[in-house]
Design an enzyme around this catalytic site. Structure first.
Site, PDB file in Angstrom:
ATOM      1  N   GLU A 168      41.735  37.529  37.850  1.00  0.00           N
ATOM      2  CA  GLU A 168      40.389  37.993  38.176  1.00  0.00           C
ATOM      3  C   GLU A 168      40.525  39.176  39.114  1.00  0.00           C
ATOM      4  O   GLU A 168      41.013  39.048  40.238  1.00  0.00           O
ATOM      5  CB  GLU A 168      39.574  36.861  38.816  1.00  0.00           C
ATOM      6  CG  GLU A 168      38.131  37.206  39.070  1.00  0.00           C
ATOM      7  CD  GLU A 168      37.332  37.575  37.804  1.00  0.00           C
ATOM      8  OE1 GLU A 168      37.802  37.323  36.676  1.00  0.00           O
ATOM      9  OE2 GLU A 168      36.241  38.143  37.964  1.00  0.00           O
TER      10      GLU A 168
ATOM     11  N   GLU B 263      34.333  47.605  38.767  1.00  0.00           N
ATOM     12  CA  GLU B 263      35.789  47.502  38.801  1.00  0.00           C
ATOM     13  C   GLU B 263      36.449  48.177  37.604  1.00  0.00           C
ATOM     14  O   GLU B 263      37.475  48.847  37.762  1.00  0.00           O
ATOM     15  CB  GLU B 263      36.195  46.018  38.919  1.00  0.00           C
ATOM     16  CG  GLU B 263      35.864  45.494  40.317  1.00  0.00           C
ATOM     17  CD  GLU B 263      35.562  44.006  40.402  1.00  0.00           C
ATOM     18  OE1 GLU B 263      35.208  43.540  41.510  1.00  0.00           O
ATOM     19  OE2 GLU B 263      35.663  43.290  39.380  1.00  0.00           O
TER      20      GLU B 263
ATOM     21  N   ASP C 229      32.961  35.353  39.552  1.00  0.00           N
ATOM     22  CA  ASP C 229      34.068  34.381  39.524  1.00  0.00           C
ATOM     23  C   ASP C 229      33.690  33.192  38.636  1.00  0.00           C
ATOM     24  O   ASP C 229      34.523  32.651  37.895  1.00  0.00           O
ATOM     25  CB  ASP C 229      34.362  33.861  40.943  1.00  0.00           C
ATOM     26  CG  ASP C 229      34.777  34.977  41.903  1.00  0.00           C
ATOM     27  OD1 ASP C 229      35.136  36.062  41.425  1.00  0.00           O
ATOM     28  OD2 ASP C 229      34.735  34.744  43.130  1.00  0.00           O
TER      29      ASP C 229
HETATM   30  N1  LIG Z   1      20.511  36.861  39.307  1.00  0.00           N
HETATM   31  C1  LIG Z   1      21.534  36.628  38.488  1.00  0.00           C
HETATM   32  N2  LIG Z   1      21.444  35.615  37.584  1.00  0.00           N
HETATM   33  C2  LIG Z   1      22.482  35.369  36.748  1.00  0.00           C
HETATM   34  N3  LIG Z   1      23.631  36.082  36.716  1.00  0.00           N
HETATM   35  C3  LIG Z   1      23.755  37.093  37.598  1.00  0.00           C
HETATM   36  C4  LIG Z   1      22.719  37.425  38.516  1.00  0.00           C
HETATM   37  N4  LIG Z   1      23.127  38.461  39.256  1.00  0.00           N
HETATM   38  C5  LIG Z   1      24.368  38.772  38.822  1.00  0.00           C
HETATM   39  N5  LIG Z   1      24.756  37.964  37.828  1.00  0.00           N
HETATM   40  C6  LIG Z   1      26.038  38.030  37.097  1.00  0.00           C
HETATM   41  O1  LIG Z   1      27.074  37.985  38.041  1.00  0.00           O
HETATM   42  C7  LIG Z   1      27.958  39.080  37.862  1.00  0.00           C
HETATM   43  C8  LIG Z   1      28.527  39.502  39.214  1.00  0.00           C
HETATM   44  O2  LIG Z   1      29.905  39.626  39.111  1.00  0.00           O
HETATM   45  P1  LIG Z   1      30.795  40.242  40.254  1.00  0.00           P
HETATM   46  O3  LIG Z   1      30.334  41.555  40.630  1.00  0.00           O
HETATM   47  O4  LIG Z   1      32.207  40.120  39.794  1.00  0.00           O
HETATM   48  O5  LIG Z   1      30.512  39.202  41.442  1.00  0.00           O
HETATM   49  P2  LIG Z   1      31.521  38.381  42.363  1.00  0.00           P
HETATM   50  O6  LIG Z   1      32.774  39.196  42.440  1.00  0.00           O
HETATM   51  O7  LIG Z   1      30.793  38.290  43.658  1.00  0.00           O
HETATM   52  O8  LIG Z   1      31.759  37.057  41.744  1.00  0.00           O
HETATM   53  C9  LIG Z   1      27.104  40.143  37.217  1.00  0.00           C
HETATM   54  O9  LIG Z   1      27.878  41.043  36.463  1.00  0.00           O
HETATM   55  C10 LIG Z   1      26.150  39.344  36.341  1.00  0.00           C
HETATM   56  O10 LIG Z   1      26.728  39.094  35.068  1.00  0.00           O
HETATM   57  O1  LIG Z   2      38.926  40.145  48.731  1.00  0.00           O
HETATM   58  P1  LIG Z   2      38.938  38.860  49.469  1.00  0.00           P
HETATM   59  O2  LIG Z   2      38.917  39.043  50.950  1.00  0.00           O
HETATM   60  O3  LIG Z   2      40.006  37.932  48.993  1.00  0.00           O
HETATM   61  O4  LIG Z   2      37.549  38.124  49.164  1.00  0.00           O
HETATM   62  C1  LIG Z   2      37.054  37.943  47.908  1.00  0.00           C
HETATM   63  C2  LIG Z   2      35.567  37.965  47.925  1.00  0.00           C
HETATM   64  O5  LIG Z   2      35.172  37.879  46.570  1.00  0.00           O
HETATM   65  C3  LIG Z   2      34.480  36.673  46.323  1.00  0.00           C
HETATM   66  O6  LIG Z   2      35.436  35.719  45.903  1.00  0.00           O
HETATM   67  C4  LIG Z   2      33.444  36.885  45.234  1.00  0.00           C
HETATM   68  O7  LIG Z   2      34.070  37.330  44.059  1.00  0.00           O
HETATM   69  C5  LIG Z   2      33.871  36.321  47.670  1.00  0.00           C
HETATM   70  O8  LIG Z   2      33.560  34.970  47.757  1.00  0.00           O
HETATM   71  C6  LIG Z   2      34.914  36.784  48.644  1.00  0.00           C
HETATM   72  O9  LIG Z   2      34.347  37.150  49.878  1.00  0.00           O
HETATM   73 MG   LIG Z   3      34.017  39.773  40.887  1.00  0.00          MG
END
Ligand SMILES: Nc1ncnc2c1ncn2[C@@H]1O[C@H](COP(=O)(O)OP(=O)(O)O)[C@@H](O)[C@H]1O
Ligand SMILES: O=P(O)(O)OC[C@H]1O[C@](O)(CO)[C@@H](O)[C@@H]1O
Ligand SMILES: [Mg+2]
Length: 461
Positions: A268, A298, A441
């Site tokens: 990831e 990304e 994630d």
């Molecule tokens: N309100 C929402 N409801 C459902 N899915 C969402 C919502 N907002 C974002 N998402 C999904 O979550 C994804 C976010 O992924 P990402 O940017 O990798 O987040 P993180 O790294 O914090 O897990 C978005 O691309 C979208 O597909």
């Molecule tokens: O880059 P780091 O410090 O490992 O953190 C990852 C960040 O990405 C997330 O896992 C979301 O994808 C957060 O919960 C967290 O803060």
């Molecule tokens: Mg992410």
């Protein structure tokens, strides 16, 4: 969906390397306007143009935050200074604490979905961190005692003296408006801005030397591994080590996991601001992975360091399907992945080579697992049991869904895609999500686990 939940009960997963505490701050217009007033709109604009890639002083943070709000893109910027950390404490209430990091988020998700076994590893495991993992028999942390590998509950395995990393998460919502000088900015999409703590003590992303010899055994024990956290590596360390050292160690880990059985590995990806480091992670790690997941910001960042600047800018700015497909083809081929999954606000995409054992229909089902889990988490905050996903199944696909499908058809008819399987599903979007951090994630974990279960059903894994 339900059939996958049944399969999951017979599946085990290994997760490494990053877990932390997310301190979530829900931004409002007043927060933003106060920051701009304090630092001055012109100073903020100037710093935005300089585009700081690290937070070394508060203005760096304000500039990158406003940049993220203006584009509505998910971003993460490393915090390098202890002084600025104190500034945050004085300026924002600490916020709601939740488990964070790919390992933390995915471990709790899979354990609550009743996976047979979830083995979650991170080099550090402090008490507070251990307490944030769900207390279930299927969630285990590996330790070595008297020369033997033992899987323990996190609460029985933590080390009193291990520090706990805290990242600050700024959640923003579409439609928020504020003034930057004479410019009126309206936030186009909801998302999160991560201030990622990068103190050196948390930057040693590696498997401990006593546990490392057991990785082949772990690989044999599980059906898949999800690896992340490489974004926490530094270019240089005070003891003379560097990113090359940690990436060499990381490559060894993947080879060890695959030694007894060719266990499938999902990586990831997460935002890496430093361009050299980003390139190193891509070239060292991706070729050893079977599957990679990332968001639209990304993939744009990756294409930029691979030399595709125009395409990168287009994806970042417009998020058009045909550009994402073009970028995805480049990554799949140049890094020879088995499957690449890209999640964006309106759609999720899989691309594989034509000889992938799964059909397009199968791949689509797998993406639907991802978006259903994300919608469930967005609505409930946490997925506590398999039945919770019924809530996600009732969230409709977003209003751009039909348009997304049309654009895919159009792109497939125009582009050279015969050597690939490309599928896209619209996302199920929750209007007022509890939080958005970790939804990517969640998507990736659900997509990868269901991908594996489909391969197994076909006898292809
Ligand atoms: N309100 C929402 N409801 C459902 N899915 C969402 C919502 N907002 C974002 N998402 C999904 O979550 C994804 C976010 O992924 P990402 O940017 O990798 O987040 P993180 O790294 O914090 O897990 C978005 O691309 C979208 O597909
Ligand atoms: O880059 P780091 O410090 O490992 O953190 C990852 C960040 O990405 C997330 O896992 C979301 O994808 C957060 O919960 C967290 O803060
Ligand atoms: Mg992410």
């Amino acid at each position: 969906m339900i059939e996958f939940l049944r399969d999951f009960q017979n599946m085990s997963m290994y997760l490494a390397y990053n877990t932390n505490v997310d301190a979530i701050i829900y931004l409002n217009e007043k927060h933003i306007q106060t920051l701009i007033k304090e630092f001055g709109a012109e100073n903020v604009k100037k710093r935005m143009q300089e585009y700081p890639r690290e937070i070394n002083e508060p203005l760096d943070f304000v500039a990158r935050l406003i940049h993220a709000l203006k584009t509505g893109k998910p971003q993460s910027v490393p915090l390098m200074s202890y002084e600025v950390d104190k500034w945050f404490n004085s300026r924002f209430e600490h916020g709601v604490e939740r488990i964070g990091g790919q390992v933390g988020i995915i471990a709790n998700l899979l354990a609550n979905l009743d996976f047979k076994k979830v083995i979650a590893y991170s080099p550090l495991l402090g008490k507070k961190q251990a307490e944030m993992f769900v207390r279930r028999d299927n969630l285990l942390y590996p330790v070595v005692e008297n020369g033997k590998l033992i899987l323990k509950k996190p609460l029985e395995a933590y080390k009193e003296d291990d520090p706990v990393k805290i990242n600050r998460i700024f959640e923003f919502r579409a439609g928020m408006r504020f003034n930057l000088g004479n410019e009126v900015i309206e936030v186009p999409y909801s998302g999160r801005f991560i201030v990622a703590c990068r103190s050196e003590e948390f930057a040693r992303v590696e498997t401990s030397s006593n546990f490392k010899p057991y990785l082949p055994e772990i690989g044999e024990m599980v059906d898949g591994a999800i690896l992340s956290g490489y974004q926490g590596i530094r270019n240089h360390y005070t003891d003379g080590k560097n990113a090359n050292y940690y990436l060499r160690k990381a490559k060894e880990d993947i080879k060890l996991l695959k030694k007894k059985k060719d266990v499938k590995i999902h990586v990831e990806f997460a935002s890496i601001q430093d361009r050299d480091l980003r390139k190193k992670v891509i070239f060292n790690i991706f070729p050893l992975a079977d599957s990679v997941g990332m968001d639209e910001a990304e993939i744009a960042h990756i294409l930029s360091v691979l030399g595709y600047r125009d395409l990168s800018d287009r994806i970042f700015t417009y998020n058009r399907i045909e550009d994402t497909i073009l970028g995805a083809k480049i990554l799949l081929d140049e890094l020879n992945l088995e499957v690449l999954q890209i999640h964006t606000i309106y759609y999720l995409m899989y691309i594989t080579h034509r000889d992938n054992p799964l059909s397009e229909g199968d791949l689509l089902k797998s993406l639907e697992v991802g978006t259903t889990l994300a919608a469930t988490r967005a609505l409930l905050g946490d997925i506590k049991r398999p039945e919770d996903v019924k809530v996600g199944l009732n969230i409709p696909f977003n209003e751009k869904g039909e348009y997304v499908k049309l654009r895919l058809e159009e792109a497939l008819s125009k582009m050279r895609t015969r050597e690939y399987k490309i599928v896209i599903t619209p996302t199920r979007i929750v209007k007022n999500p509890v939080s958005t951090v970790g939804l990517g994630d969640t998507i990736s974990a659900g997509a990868f686990a269901s991908y594996l279960s489909l391969l197994m059903r076909k006898g292809a894994y």
